[in-house]
Structures are given as structure tokens and as C-alpha cells.
Design an enzyme around this catalytic site. Structure first.
Site, PDB file in Angstrom:
ATOM      1  N   ASP A 175       0.835  -1.211   0.000  1.00  0.00           N
ATOM      2  CA  ASP A 175       0.000   0.000   0.000  1.00  0.00           C
ATOM      3  C   ASP A 175       0.867   1.258   0.000  1.00  0.00           C
ATOM      4  OD1 ASP A 175      -2.196  -1.637   0.098  1.00  0.00           O
ATOM      5  OD2 ASP A 175      -2.725  -1.184   2.189  1.00  0.00           O
ATOM      6  N   ALA A 226      -4.391 -10.574   2.086  1.00  0.00           N
ATOM      7  CA  ALA A 226      -3.348 -10.572   3.118  1.00  0.00           C
ATOM      8  C   ALA A 226      -3.859  -9.921   4.396  1.00  0.00           C
ATOM      9  CB  ALA A 226      -2.116  -9.835   2.599  1.00  0.00           C
ATOM     10  N   THR A 231     -21.874  -4.882   6.243  1.00  0.00           N
ATOM     11  CA  THR A 231     -21.238  -3.991   7.210  1.00  0.00           C
ATOM     12  C   THR A 231     -21.720  -2.567   6.919  1.00  0.00           C
ATOM     13  OG1 THR A 231     -19.313  -3.773   5.770  1.00  0.00           O
ATOM     14  CG2 THR A 231     -19.204  -5.463   7.475  1.00  0.00           C
ATOM     15  N   ASP A 238     -11.572  -5.304   6.203  1.00  0.00           N
ATOM     16  CA  ASP A 238     -10.778  -6.554   6.191  1.00  0.00           C
ATOM     17  C   ASP A 238     -10.572  -7.079   7.606  1.00  0.00           C
ATOM     18  OD1 ASP A 238     -10.553  -6.317   3.436  1.00  0.00           O
ATOM     19  OD2 ASP A 238      -8.684  -5.173   3.573  1.00  0.00           O
ATOM     20  N   GLY A 298      -2.941   2.905   8.567  1.00  0.00           N
ATOM     21  CA  GLY A 298      -2.559   1.709   7.814  1.00  0.00           C
ATOM     22  C   GLY A 298      -3.581   0.592   7.950  1.00  0.00           C
TER      23      GLY A 298
HETATM   24  O1  RIB Z   1      -9.247  -3.115   1.935  1.00  0.00           O
HETATM   25  C1  RIB Z   1      -8.068  -2.350   1.973  1.00  0.00           C
HETATM   26  C2  RIB Z   1      -7.090  -2.897   0.993  1.00  0.00           C
HETATM   27  O2  RIB Z   1      -7.598  -2.738  -0.316  1.00  0.00           O
HETATM   28  C3  RIB Z   1      -5.756  -2.178   0.984  1.00  0.00           C
HETATM   29  O3  RIB Z   1      -4.830  -2.739   1.875  1.00  0.00           O
HETATM   30  C4  RIB Z   1      -5.344  -2.258  -0.475  1.00  0.00           C
HETATM   31  O4  RIB Z   1      -4.193  -3.009  -0.692  1.00  0.00           O
HETATM   32  C5  RIB Z   1      -6.542  -2.813  -1.230  1.00  0.00           C
HETATM   33  O5  RIB Z   1      -6.391  -4.122  -1.537  1.00  0.00           O
END
Ligand code: RIB
Length: 311
Positions: free
Chosen positions: A18, A47, A219, A253, A288
Site C-alpha cells: 500500500d 493478506a 457492514t 478486512d 494503515g
Molecule cells: O481493503 C483495503 C485494501 O484494499 C488495501 O490494503 C489495499 O491493498 C486494497 O487491496
């Protein structure tokens, strides 16, 4: 007391580096503005979700493709340090590790992803045996649809739950919808996948269940989440307020990874979503994606605090 994680979470998904710029506002098309600061971090929806699940305590395996470049090594090492089994993260010669270009401003973010190695998969079953001990197979839409479909088929044959976070949003074929045990979306993704108005969410959930999806979680950011479980019962899950929102990148995520980790212990879906809301709230309090995720102890502490204050 430590939780009983009998089954692994297997994530088939993306890995990105990122590149983040923080600004006071988003530029208009054709406009140049001055930013506040720039930074680099570990990301990729796959990830991120694998890291969130592993930090929550679930044995987690990542299946992904990175470039044979320093960025790929950085991303692999970062996941491994956070407890993810990266033995199935494969380097692709001649491809670059995926990258995401993120602007953070006004309490929100915009993201453009350059897929690179995330779109270089061989044909066939991406899991090739990894599903055997899996309680949950988790995927997103930053890898090609045939890869997601093959992961879903393998999960179904192995009696593992297949959880799809349909991000970035895309319309999905009915054959894939019928393989999804739990679909996790935000309101925008819900509208695209259900091909209907997202409001009220329970109606869009019903449309998706008619098309074969077993359970749906939408969500709602600071409003929490709405869950329609395997029996068709809809529950509202309250938000966990954050004292200050620093960066929302990767909060969805964190929700999805922790929700999947809880499902792998046999936690009922509405309760797993409650844990997801705790994780999402903790993730927005720091900058982040992976760098903002809580470990199991922090999650437990915040969940206890939230239960006490809501009583
Ligand atoms: O959901 C956030 C993610 O979306 C970021 O980390 C970026 O890499 C994109 O994949």
C-alpha cells in the site's frame, strides 16, 4: 482461557504493497493539491484478512501470488511475522507484486489497485489439499473469478464454510452464489452483487438467499452490521464506537478476518459479526491496514469493555 481453534482459516486472495498519501481533502479530477504525508505499508484484501484472522488466534494459511521482487518478500515476511503460514505464497517470475495507491482524507479513503501477480494463477484448484483441515475458506475479488470459483468448489467438497468478501464489488454468476456459505459486503457491494436497492439490507439479503447464498452480512461502518444467518433470521449488530477515527483503510478486512476466525471455532454468525465490529473499530484508531490490527488479547479487552458499557 484460550479458544479452541480446531480448524484452520485458508485465505485465497491478494497481496499488495500500500502506497498511502494523507491529505486534507480529495482532489477534484484535473486538480493538483498538496498532501500532508506519504507512507508505505502492507496490504491487499486477502493478506489483510489473513493477518486479522491469525492475530485473532486462528491457525491461518495464505494462498497467494506475489512477484519475485523485494516487495513480494516484504509482504510475505510481514504476514509470517504476524503468524500467517506463508508456505503457499508463490513467487511469479516476470510479474510485479500487487500495489495499491491510497488517498486518506476527510475520514475516508480512495484506493486504486494495480493487480500485478495477483492475476497470475495457473489453471486448476488453488487449494490443492489445503482445504483438508480448513473450517473456513475465505476469498475476495482481487484475484480472478475462476480462482475464487475453484476455491469455493473445493471448500464445498471438503465441507468447509466458504466465506466471500465481495470486494471490490462485482456482479457474480448464480453458480458461484450457490457455493457461498457467508457473503460479507458493504452497502455499495450489496447493491452490485444483489442487483437491487441495498436499502433495507434485509430485503437485498432475501434476494441473495433466493439465488443460493446461505447467509449474508452487510457492514454499515459506524452503524455496525446487519446479519441474515443460515436460518434466514436477521439481526442488527451494534457498532463499537471509536474514540477517534484515524484511518478507515482495511477496517472492513479486519471485520472479515476476525469474523472468519470466529466462524472457524464454531461461533454462531451474529456473534462472529459482533467480534468483527470490535476488530473494525480498533482498526480505524491507527494508520494503515495490517499495522492497525488488534491481537487476540486486545480484541478480548475491547469486547469486554464494550459489553460492560452497553449494559
Ligand atoms: O481493503 C483495503 C485494501 O484494499 C488495501 O490494503 C489495499 O491493498 C486494497 O487491496
Amino acid at each position: 482461557m484460550s479458544e479452541d481453534f480446531r480448524a484452520t482459516v485458508v485465505v485465497v486472495g491478494s497481496v499488495n504493497i500500500d502506497h498511502v498519501v494523507t491529505a486534507s481533502r480529495f482532489p477534484e479530477p484535473g486538480e493538483t493539491i498538496l498532501g500532508i504525508e506519504a507512507s508505505t505499508g502492507l496490504g491487499g484484501k486477502g493478506a489483510n484478512q489473513a493477518v486479522a484472522a491469525a492475530l485473532a488466534g486462528a491457525p491461518t494459511t495464505m494462498i497467494a501470488r506475489v512477484g519475485a521482487d523485494p516487495e513480494g518478500a516484504l509482504a510475505r515476511d510481514g504476514m509470517a511475522q504476524r503468524g500467517v503460514d506463508v508456505s503457499r505464497v508463490t513467487e511469479v517470475e516476470g510479474a510485479s507484486t500487487g500495489s495499491a495507491w491510497i488517498t486518506v482524507a476527510q475520514g475516508d479513503n480512495t484506493i486504486i489497485v494495480v493487480s500485478g501477480a495477483n492475476f497470475s494463477w495457473p489453471e486448476g484448484d488453488p487449494l490443492s489439499g489445503a482445504e483438508r483441515n480448513a473450517g473456513v475458506v475465505l476469498s475476495q475479488l482481487e484475484v480472478p473469478l475462476p480462482v475464487v470459483h475453484a476455491a469455493a468448489s473445493a471448500a464445498s467438497k471438503a465441507d468447509a464454510l466458504f466465506v466471500l468478501n465481495a470486494a471490490p464489488a462485482s456482479a457474480l454468476p448464480d453458480e458461484l452464489l450457490a457455493l457461498i456459505d457467508v457473503l460479507i459486503v458493504n452497502e455499495h457491494e450489496l447493491a452490485v452483487v444483489a442487483r437491487t436497492e441495498p436499502d433495507p439490507p434485509e430485503q437485498a439479503h432475501a434476494v441473495l438467499r433466493e439465488r443460493g447464498v446461505r447467509a449474508v452480512v452487510t457492514t454499515l461502518g459506524p452503524e455496525g452490521a446487519i446479519v441474515t444467518d443460515f436460518g434466514g433470521v436477521t439481526t442488527r449488530v451494534p457498532a463499537v464506537p471509536a474514540p477517534e477515527v484515524i484511518d478507515t483503510t482495511g477496517a472492513g478486512d479486519a471485520f472479515t478476518g476476525v469474523c472468519a476466525a470466529k466462524l472457524a471455532t464454531g461461533t454462531p454468525l451474529p456473534e462472529a459479526a459482533r467480534w468483527g465490529c470490535v476488530a473494525g473499530s480498533l482498526a480505524v484508531r491507527a494508520a494503515g491496514a495490517q499495522d492497525s490490527y488488534p491481537d487476540a488479547e486486545t480484541l478480548r479487552r475491547e469486547a469486554t469493555l464494550t459489553t460492560r458499557t452497553s449494559q
